[in-house]
Design a protein around this motif. Structure first.
Motif, PDB file in Angstrom:
ATOM      1  N   LYS A  82      -5.594   5.099 -21.035  1.00  0.00           N
ATOM      2  CA  LYS A  82      -6.004   5.231 -19.629  1.00  0.00           C
ATOM      3  C   LYS A  82      -6.362   6.683 -19.293  1.00  0.00           C
ATOM      4  O   LYS A  82      -5.692   7.619 -19.718  1.00  0.00           O
ATOM      5  CB  LYS A  82      -4.894   4.757 -18.697  1.00  0.00           C
ATOM      6  CG  LYS A  82      -4.472   3.307 -18.904  1.00  0.00           C
ATOM      7  CD  LYS A  82      -3.456   2.896 -17.842  1.00  0.00           C
ATOM      8  CE  LYS A  82      -2.890   1.509 -18.126  1.00  0.00           C
ATOM      9  NZ  LYS A  82      -1.818   1.523 -19.132  1.00  0.00           N
ATOM     10  N   PHE A  83      -7.424   6.822 -18.489  1.00  0.00           N
ATOM     11  CA  PHE A  83      -7.897   8.120 -18.028  1.00  0.00           C
ATOM     12  C   PHE A  83      -8.109   8.053 -16.514  1.00  0.00           C
ATOM     13  O   PHE A  83      -8.303   6.972 -15.957  1.00  0.00           O
ATOM     14  CB  PHE A  83      -9.231   8.481 -18.691  1.00  0.00           C
ATOM     15  CG  PHE A  83      -9.154   8.640 -20.183  1.00  0.00           C
ATOM     16  CD1 PHE A  83      -9.136   9.889 -20.762  1.00  0.00           C
ATOM     17  CD2 PHE A  83      -9.108   7.514 -21.015  1.00  0.00           C
ATOM     18  CE1 PHE A  83      -9.085  10.038 -22.149  1.00  0.00           C
ATOM     19  CE2 PHE A  83      -9.048   7.649 -22.392  1.00  0.00           C
ATOM     20  CZ  PHE A  83      -9.035   8.914 -22.961  1.00  0.00           C
ATOM     21  N   VAL A  84      -8.070   9.209 -15.866  1.00  0.00           N
ATOM     22  CA  VAL A  84      -8.311   9.274 -14.417  1.00  0.00           C
ATOM     23  C   VAL A  84      -9.347  10.346 -14.117  1.00  0.00           C
ATOM     24  O   VAL A  84      -9.288  11.453 -14.662  1.00  0.00           O
ATOM     25  CB  VAL A  84      -7.014   9.578 -13.636  1.00  0.00           C
ATOM     26  CG1 VAL A  84      -7.320   9.866 -12.155  1.00  0.00           C
ATOM     27  CG2 VAL A  84      -6.037   8.417 -13.742  1.00  0.00           C
ATOM     28  N   ILE A  85     -10.306   9.977 -13.259  1.00  0.00           N
ATOM     29  CA  ILE A  85     -11.271  10.951 -12.723  1.00  0.00           C
ATOM     30  C   ILE A  85     -11.084  10.982 -11.213  1.00  0.00           C
ATOM     31  O   ILE A  85     -11.102   9.930 -10.563  1.00  0.00           O
ATOM     32  CB  ILE A  85     -12.734  10.557 -13.005  1.00  0.00           C
ATOM     33  CG1 ILE A  85     -12.956  10.234 -14.475  1.00  0.00           C
ATOM     34  CG2 ILE A  85     -13.683  11.666 -12.557  1.00  0.00           C
ATOM     35  CD1 ILE A  85     -14.322   9.622 -14.772  1.00  0.00           C
ATOM     36  N   LEU A  98      -3.373   1.653  -9.216  1.00  0.00           N
ATOM     37  CA  LEU A  98      -4.535   1.474 -10.085  1.00  0.00           C
ATOM     38  C   LEU A  98      -4.109   1.020 -11.482  1.00  0.00           C
ATOM     39  O   LEU A  98      -4.744   0.147 -12.090  1.00  0.00           O
ATOM     40  CB  LEU A  98      -5.329   2.776 -10.177  1.00  0.00           C
ATOM     41  CG  LEU A  98      -5.918   3.321  -8.867  1.00  0.00           C
ATOM     42  CD1 LEU A  98      -6.642   4.646  -9.118  1.00  0.00           C
ATOM     43  CD2 LEU A  98      -6.861   2.322  -8.217  1.00  0.00           C
ATOM     44  N   GLU A  99      -3.022   1.611 -11.965  1.00  0.00           N
ATOM     45  CA  GLU A  99      -2.529   1.257 -13.302  1.00  0.00           C
ATOM     46  C   GLU A  99      -2.054  -0.192 -13.340  1.00  0.00           C
ATOM     47  O   GLU A  99      -2.352  -0.938 -14.286  1.00  0.00           O
ATOM     48  CB  GLU A  99      -1.392   2.203 -13.697  1.00  0.00           C
ATOM     49  CG  GLU A  99      -0.891   1.982 -15.108  1.00  0.00           C
ATOM     50  CD  GLU A  99       0.204   2.955 -15.489  1.00  0.00           C
ATOM     51  OE1 GLU A  99       0.453   3.104 -16.700  1.00  0.00           O
ATOM     52  OE2 GLU A  99       0.821   3.552 -14.588  1.00  0.00           O
ATOM     53  N   GLU A 100      -1.314  -0.584 -12.308  1.00  0.00           N
ATOM     54  CA  GLU A 100      -0.835  -1.971 -12.234  1.00  0.00           C
ATOM     55  C   GLU A 100      -2.008  -2.941 -12.197  1.00  0.00           C
ATOM     56  O   GLU A 100      -1.956  -4.012 -12.820  1.00  0.00           O
ATOM     57  CB  GLU A 100       0.044  -2.149 -10.994  1.00  0.00           C
ATOM     58  CG  GLU A 100       1.411  -1.495 -11.122  1.00  0.00           C
ATOM     59  CD  GLU A 100       2.191  -1.503  -9.817  1.00  0.00           C
ATOM     60  OE1 GLU A 100       1.654  -2.067  -8.816  1.00  0.00           O
ATOM     61  OE2 GLU A 100       3.309  -0.961  -9.779  1.00  0.00           O
ATOM     62  N   TYR A 101      -3.066  -2.574 -11.488  1.00  0.00           N
ATOM     63  CA  TYR A 101      -4.239  -3.444 -11.407  1.00  0.00           C
ATOM     64  C   TYR A 101      -4.877  -3.608 -12.786  1.00  0.00           C
ATOM     65  O   TYR A 101      -5.179  -4.734 -13.219  1.00  0.00           O
ATOM     66  CB  TYR A 101      -5.257  -2.879 -10.420  1.00  0.00           C
ATOM     67  CG  TYR A 101      -6.475  -3.766 -10.256  1.00  0.00           C
ATOM     68  CD1 TYR A 101      -6.482  -4.808  -9.337  1.00  0.00           C
ATOM     69  CD2 TYR A 101      -7.598  -3.588 -11.060  1.00  0.00           C
ATOM     70  CE1 TYR A 101      -7.587  -5.636  -9.201  1.00  0.00           C
ATOM     71  CE2 TYR A 101      -8.707  -4.408 -10.935  1.00  0.00           C
ATOM     72  CZ  TYR A 101      -8.702  -5.436 -10.003  1.00  0.00           C
ATOM     73  OH  TYR A 101      -9.781  -6.263  -9.886  1.00  0.00           O
ATOM     74  N   LEU A 102      -5.082  -2.499 -13.502  1.00  0.00           N
ATOM     75  CA  LEU A 102      -5.701  -2.570 -14.830  1.00  0.00           C
ATOM     76  C   LEU A 102      -4.863  -3.393 -15.801  1.00  0.00           C
ATOM     77  O   LEU A 102      -5.394  -4.171 -16.604  1.00  0.00           O
ATOM     78  CB  LEU A 102      -5.910  -1.162 -15.396  1.00  0.00           C
ATOM     79  CG  LEU A 102      -7.048  -0.331 -14.803  1.00  0.00           C
ATOM     80  CD1 LEU A 102      -7.057   1.055 -15.432  1.00  0.00           C
ATOM     81  CD2 LEU A 102      -8.396  -1.008 -15.007  1.00  0.00           C
ATOM     82  N   ASP A 103      -3.545  -3.232 -15.716  1.00  0.00           N
ATOM     83  CA  ASP A 103      -2.659  -3.941 -16.643  1.00  0.00           C
ATOM     84  C   ASP A 103      -2.532  -5.430 -16.315  1.00  0.00           C
ATOM     85  O   ASP A 103      -2.100  -6.215 -17.162  1.00  0.00           O
ATOM     86  CB  ASP A 103      -1.263  -3.296 -16.646  1.00  0.00           C
ATOM     87  CG  ASP A 103      -1.273  -1.915 -17.298  1.00  0.00           C
ATOM     88  OD1 ASP A 103      -2.224  -1.626 -18.056  1.00  0.00           O
ATOM     89  OD2 ASP A 103      -0.337  -1.137 -17.049  1.00  0.00           O
ATOM     90  N   SER A 104      -2.878  -5.800 -15.083  1.00  0.00           N
ATOM     91  CA  SER A 104      -2.728  -7.202 -14.674  1.00  0.00           C
ATOM     92  C   SER A 104      -4.005  -8.020 -14.868  1.00  0.00           C
ATOM     93  O   SER A 104      -3.992  -9.244 -14.730  1.00  0.00           O
ATOM     94  CB  SER A 104      -2.302  -7.278 -13.199  1.00  0.00           C
ATOM     95  OG  SER A 104      -3.335  -6.786 -12.353  1.00  0.00           O
ATOM     96  N   THR A 105      -5.116  -7.367 -15.181  1.00  0.00           N
ATOM     97  CA  THR A 105      -6.384  -8.088 -15.338  1.00  0.00           C
ATOM     98  C   THR A 105      -6.458  -8.747 -16.715  1.00  0.00           C
ATOM     99  O   THR A 105      -5.658  -8.452 -17.616  1.00  0.00           O
ATOM    100  CB  THR A 105      -7.586  -7.134 -15.182  1.00  0.00           C
ATOM    101  OG1 THR A 105      -7.465  -6.069 -16.138  1.00  0.00           O
ATOM    102  CG2 THR A 105      -7.635  -6.548 -13.791  1.00  0.00           C
ATOM    103  N   ASP A 106      -7.427  -9.628 -16.870  1.00  0.00           N
ATOM    104  CA  ASP A 106      -7.666 -10.276 -18.159  1.00  0.00           C
ATOM    105  C   ASP A 106      -7.899  -9.192 -19.223  1.00  0.00           C
ATOM    106  O   ASP A 106      -8.682  -8.260 -19.005  1.00  0.00           O
ATOM    107  CB  ASP A 106      -8.913 -11.162 -18.055  1.00  0.00           C
ATOM    108  CG  ASP A 106      -9.128 -11.991 -19.304  1.00  0.00           C
ATOM    109  OD1 ASP A 106      -9.201 -11.392 -20.397  1.00  0.00           O
ATOM    110  OD2 ASP A 106      -9.226 -13.230 -19.193  1.00  0.00           O
TER     111      ASP A 106
END
Length: 378
Positions: free
Chosen positions: A279-282, A361-369
């Motif tokens: 994971k990266f953040v801009i 944001l991290e929780e969202y990415l980890d919860s997606t397909d």
């Protein structure tokens, strides 16, 4: 008649004495109130400095300057134990004396103060003497007040006041000094989290990017110049598969090249960090969410067109043929890998918690397909 005059004079004198006593009490009361107002004003200055967008060291140096100016103190030094060593956080003393000042906790004269959380006042009586902790110097300090600093009963360092005059602190109101000390401790407590964030920031060896903690310290100063900023977190969703199926080196190369692409495309005022693993953040400082859409689409396309190739290698294999060892050359197939990226974007508002937003944001990415590769706005 004379007796009456004497009585009248005595009464007048008594009235004047009482009046003078009353006036003196009012003056003392006024001075006390004035001092309280001054202490409150200094405390407000301390708290104002604590809330500024500055480094911890810069804040403590400003506070030390306030102490020196407001209370007419010659030398003031704040020393803090950072978990490994004693470090001067603020001082107006020349550097040649810093080693001495960071070792005061080892001086026998101050050890009881540290152990018992009590202050210590020392001075000299003759010009040819020197204070016990001084090694070679004699003229700079001739009296000193030492205060150990504690936060929640945990010893964190000390504060020392020094003067070039003998008996300089004989008539000092220690209650005022205690108030200043308490204010220093309050500020140290306030900036403790910031100090931790500044000191645990690391540079990732594969990408050359700062770690996530940079966002909460120095990076925050960049995007907090604006009321809002777009924050994008993206994840290399197939990095784990590349590491397992191809090689760890292939995965490292993917991470390095992805970061290089992003670094080459973003403006200098934007903040880019390796958040954690894939994971990266801009943080697009001062930019609205809607304005980054086209940029992210182009960025996503360019990243996913990336292809890392591991060249084929000749491998020498020994086989047994007709009972004899025979060397046979085998050729490995070359390996190829391309990253797949999942993006999520939201808005950061100045003064709110960037760390909480990143968690969302991290929780969202980890919860997606696991196979989803899109640009999402939440």
């Amino acid at each position: 008649m004379v007796i009456i005059v004497i009585i009248v004079l005595l009464i007048a004198i008594a009235v004047l004495v009482l009046y003078n006593i009353n006036i003196q009490k009012k003056i003392e009361s006024y001075n006390n109130i004035n001092q309280q107002i001054n202490n409150l004003s200094v405390l407000q200055e301390f708290l104002k400095v604590a809330g500024e967008e500055e480094s911890v060291d810069a804040k403590l140096n400003k506070i030390n300057e306030i102490i020196i100016e407001e209370y007419d103190i010659k030398y003031s030094t704040i020393v803090v134990f950072d978990g490994a060593e004693y470090v001067i956080k603020a001082t107006n003393v020349d550097k040649i004396h810093h080693e001495t000042l960071t070792n005061l906790h080892n001086e026998e004269i101050f050890q009881d103060c540290v152990n018992n959380a009590t202050p210590k006042y020392i001075t000299i009586d003759n010009e040819d003497e020197k204070l016990p902790y001084q090694k070679v110097e004699m003229g700079r300090a001739k009296s000193a007040m030492f205060f150990p600093l504690y936060i929640d009963n945990i010893y964190i360092g000390y504060w020392i006041l020094e003067s070039g005059r003998m008996h300089a602190f004989d008539k000092t109101d220690t209650t005022i000094i205690e108030v200043i000390k308490d204010n220093i401790i309050s500020v140290l407590s306030t900036v403790a989290y910031q100090d931790a964030m500044e000191n645990i920031v690391r540079v990732d060896k594969f990408t050359g990017l700062y770690s996530a903690e940079y966002l909460y310290s120095k990076g925050k100063k960049t995007f907090d110049k604006y009321p809002t900023s777009a924050v994008c977190m993206f994840k290399i969703i197939n990095l784990e598969d590349i590491n397992e199926k191809d090689s760890r080196q292939m995965g490292n190369d993917i991470v390095t090249e992805v970061s290089n692409i992003v670094k080459a495309k973003i403006a200098s005022q934007y903040v880019f960090v390796r958040y954690m693993g894939p994971k990266f953040v801009i943080v697009f400082s001062g930019v609205e969410e809607e304005s980054v859409d086209e940029f992210l689409k182009d960025l996503k396309n360019e990243i996913e067109e990336l292809e890392i190739v591991e060249e084929a290698e000749d491998v020498k294999v020994v086989r047994i043929i007709n009972g004899k060892k025979v060397r046979v050359k085998e050729r490995k197939e070359e390996k190829k890998a391309s990253p797949k990226i999942n993006f999520v974007v939201s808005t950061y508002y100045k003064g709110t918690g960037i760390e909480q937003l990143n968690l969302k944001l991290e929780e969202y990415l980890d919860s997606t397909d696991p196979n989803e590769s899109k640009i999402n706005y939440i």
